[in-house]
Design a protein around this motif. Structure first.
Motif, short mmCIF file in Angstrom:
data_model
loop_
_atom_site.label_atom_id
_atom_site.label_comp_id
_atom_site.label_asym_id
_atom_site.label_seq_id
_atom_site.Cartn_x
_atom_site.Cartn_y
_atom_site.Cartn_z
N GLY A 1 -28.50 -46.61 60.60
CA GLY A 1 -29.64 -45.97 61.52
C GLY A 1 -29.93 -44.67 61.14
N MET A 2 -29.21 -43.73 60.75
CA MET A 2 -29.35 -42.75 60.18
C MET A 2 -30.36 -42.75 58.90
SD MET A 2 -26.07 -40.16 60.76
CE MET A 2 -24.93 -41.12 59.72
N MET A 3 -30.02 -43.44 58.14
CA MET A 3 -31.05 -43.76 56.89
C MET A 3 -32.25 -44.09 56.94
SD MET A 3 -30.42 -46.24 53.82
CE MET A 3 -30.66 -47.71 54.71
N THR A 4 -32.43 -45.02 58.13
CA THR A 4 -33.53 -45.65 58.42
C THR A 4 -34.64 -44.53 59.30
OG1 THR A 4 -32.21 -47.62 59.27
CG2 THR A 4 -34.70 -47.56 59.73
N LEU A 5 -33.83 -43.74 60.00
CA LEU A 5 -34.49 -42.59 60.77
C LEU A 5 -34.91 -41.47 59.57
CD1 LEU A 5 -32.36 -41.73 63.62
CD2 LEU A 5 -34.99 -42.60 63.60
N ALA A 6 -34.12 -41.55 58.63
CA ALA A 6 -34.50 -40.50 57.43
C ALA A 6 -36.00 -40.90 56.73
CB ALA A 6 -33.56 -40.48 56.56
N PHE A 7 -35.88 -42.30 56.51
CA PHE A 7 -36.91 -42.98 55.78
C PHE A 7 -38.17 -42.96 56.80
CE2 PHE A 7 -34.21 -46.09 53.12
CZ PHE A 7 -34.13 -45.16 51.97
N ALA A 8 -38.08 -43.00 58.06
CA ALA A 8 -39.02 -42.73 58.71
C ALA A 8 -39.79 -41.47 58.68
CB ALA A 8 -38.67 -43.10 60.41
N PHE A 9 -38.74 -40.34 58.69
CA PHE A 9 -39.27 -39.06 58.53
C PHE A 9 -39.97 -38.74 57.37
CE2 PHE A 9 -38.37 -34.60 57.44
CZ PHE A 9 -38.77 -33.94 58.37
N VAL A 10 -39.70 -39.39 56.37
CA VAL A 10 -40.27 -39.13 55.06
C VAL A 10 -41.37 -39.79 55.04
CG1 VAL A 10 -40.31 -39.73 52.65
CG2 VAL A 10 -38.09 -38.81 53.57
N GLU A 11 -41.58 -41.04 55.54
CA GLU A 11 -43.09 -41.69 55.77
C GLU A 11 -43.90 -40.90 56.75
OE1 GLU A 11 -43.83 -44.54 54.23
OE2 GLU A 11 -42.03 -45.57 53.97
#
Length: 126
Positions: free
Chosen positions: A90-100
Motif C-alpha cells: 500500500g505504501m509503495m502504491t501510494l508512492a507510485f501515485a505521488f510520482v505519477e
C-alpha cells in the motif's frame, strides 16, 4: 497462509519491477514530446497518468482495507505477516501515485506555459 504471504511478496516485487521502468519511459516520452512540441501527445500522456493515479489510489485503498480487516477481526489474527507485506504494498502504491501525480503536474504546467526545452551542446557547436 504462507501461500498468501508469498503471493503478496511476488505481487509487490512485480508491480515495482514494472512500474519503475514505465515511469522512467514516460519521463523520456515527455521530454521527447516537449522537444517536438507535440501538444496532443502530451495531453494523451497526462490522461494516461491520471488513469494510473486512480489505479494506484484504488490499489492502496484495497490494501488499507485488507490490513484493517486483518488487524481488527480476531478471526484473521493469524495473518499478521500478510498484513505487514500488504501495508508495504500500500505504501509503495501510494508512492507510485505521488510520482505519477508529480509527472502529470509537470506535463500540465509545461503545456500551459508553452515551455521549450533548452538545447544541449548542439547549440554551442556552431
Amino acid at each position: 497462509m504462507e501461500t498468501l504471504y508469498t503471493m503478496m511478496v511476488v505481487l509487490t516485487t512485480v508491480v515495482s519491477a514494472v512500474m519503475i521502468p514505465r515511469i522512467m519511459l514516460d519521463w523520456l516520452r515527455y521530454q521527447e514530446f516537449l522537444r517536438d512540441r507535440n501538444d496532443e501527445e502530451l495531453k494523451m500522456l497526462i490522461a494516461g497518468h491520471k488513469g494510473w493515479i486512480i489505479r494506484h489510489g484504488l490499489c492502496a485503498l484495497g490494501a488499507v482495507a485488507l490490513v484493517t480487516c486483518i488487524k481488527c477481526l480476531p478471526e484473521l489474527a493469524r495473518y499478521d505477516e500478510l498484513a505487514g507485506v500488504t501495508a508495504a504494498y500500500g505504501m509503495m502504491t501510494l508512492a507510485f501515485a505521488f510520482v505519477e501525480s508529480l509527472l502529470a503536474q509537470r506535463i500540465e504546467s509545461s503545456l500551459q506555459s508553452g515551455l521549450v526545452p533548452v538545447s544541449t551542446d548542439s547549440q554551442f557547436e556552431q
